[in-house]
Design a protein around this motif. Structure first.
Motif, PDB file in Angstrom:
ATOM      1  N   VAL A   1      28.859  37.727  -1.001  1.00 57.79           N
ATOM      2  CA  VAL A   1      28.418  36.634  -0.144  1.00 57.79           C
ATOM      3  C   VAL A   1      29.630  36.092   0.593  1.00 57.79           C
ATOM      4  O   VAL A   1      30.579  35.597  -0.021  1.00 57.79           O
ATOM      5  CB  VAL A   1      27.756  35.514  -0.961  1.00 57.79           C
ATOM      6  CG1 VAL A   1      27.210  34.436  -0.026  1.00 57.79           C
ATOM      7  CG2 VAL A   1      26.629  36.074  -1.823  1.00 57.79           C
ATOM      8  N   SER A   2      29.594  36.191   1.900  1.00 59.23           N
ATOM      9  CA  SER A   2      30.718  35.725   2.707  1.00 59.23           C
ATOM     10  C   SER A   2      30.495  34.289   3.144  1.00 59.23           C
ATOM     11  O   SER A   2      29.369  33.857   3.392  1.00 59.23           O
ATOM     12  CB  SER A   2      30.886  36.620   3.929  1.00 59.23           C
ATOM     13  OG  SER A   2      29.739  36.554   4.747  1.00 59.23           O
ATOM     14  N   SER A   3      31.580  33.564   3.260  1.00 60.98           N
ATOM     15  CA  SER A   3      31.476  32.148   3.655  1.00 60.98           C
ATOM     16  C   SER A   3      31.528  31.988   5.165  1.00 60.98           C
ATOM     17  O   SER A   3      31.791  32.912   5.902  1.00 60.98           O
ATOM     18  CB  SER A   3      32.607  31.356   3.007  1.00 60.98           C
ATOM     19  OG  SER A   3      33.853  31.901   3.379  1.00 60.98           O
TER      20      SER A   3
ATOM     21  N   GLN B   1      25.699  36.720   4.405  1.00 58.83           N
ATOM     22  CA  GLN B   1      26.393  35.466   4.677  1.00 58.83           C
ATOM     23  C   GLN B   1      25.868  34.357   3.774  1.00 58.83           C
ATOM     24  O   GLN B   1      24.717  34.408   3.309  1.00 58.83           O
ATOM     25  CB  GLN B   1      26.206  35.069   6.139  1.00 58.83           C
ATOM     26  CG  GLN B   1      26.977  35.947   7.118  1.00 58.83           C
ATOM     27  CD  GLN B   1      26.905  35.416   8.544  1.00 58.83           C
ATOM     28  OE1 GLN B   1      25.935  34.774   8.926  1.00 58.83           O
ATOM     29  NE2 GLN B   1      27.941  35.689   9.312  1.00 58.83           N
TER      30      GLN B   1
ATOM     31  N   PRO C   1      29.029  31.825  -1.855  1.00 60.83           N
ATOM     32  CA  PRO C   1      30.144  32.749  -2.133  1.00 60.83           C
ATOM     33  C   PRO C   1      30.375  32.953  -3.626  1.00 60.83           C
ATOM     34  O   PRO C   1      30.757  34.055  -4.043  1.00 60.83           O
ATOM     35  CB  PRO C   1      31.331  32.064  -1.457  1.00 60.83           C
ATOM     36  CG  PRO C   1      30.718  31.309  -0.313  1.00 60.83           C
ATOM     37  CD  PRO C   1      29.406  30.806  -0.850  1.00 60.83           C
TER      38      PRO C   1
END
Length: 116
Positions: free
Chosen positions: A114-116, A12, A86
């Motif tokens: 990388v997730s927001s 994340q 991200p």
């Protein structure tokens, strides 16, 4: 020499990951090394580099967040990535200057998402 990168994954935003690049051979300490990345639809870019003498450099977008290091006794280079964003999402590659003054030896990539 052969290079193998690993340590990618899904994290994340704001999280951390540590990439490793293991090198075969007995002359790892004599190589300048670097991490590169390629995001979808974009050109490959250098992220960070570490010389055989230990000098480091970073692209502006990762300064203060990413930290490159090497352990010559373990024939391994690292990239500690913190406060991930991200826009750091990419396939990350490690590379070495083995035969020339340019990065001429590459490992396979490891995907960082990388997730927001």
């Amino acid at each position: 020499v052969q290079l193998q990168a690993f340590g990618g994954g899904l994290v994340q935003a704001g999280g951390s990951l540590k990439l490793s690049c293991a090198a075969s051979g007995r002359t790892f300490s004599s190589y300048d090394m670097g991490w590169f990345r390629q995001a979808p639809g974009k050109e490959r870019e250098v992220v960070a580099s570490v010389s055989r003498l230990g000098s480091t450099s970073y692209t502006d977008s990762v300064k203060g967040r990413f930290f490159i290091s090497r352990d010559n006794a373990k024939n391994t280079m690292y990239l500690q990535m913190t406060n991930l964003k991200p826009e750091d999402t990419a396939v990350y590659y490690c590379a070495a200057k083995v035969r020339t003054i340019i990065f001429d030896t590459w490992g396979q990539g490891t995907l960082v998402t990388v997730s927001s």
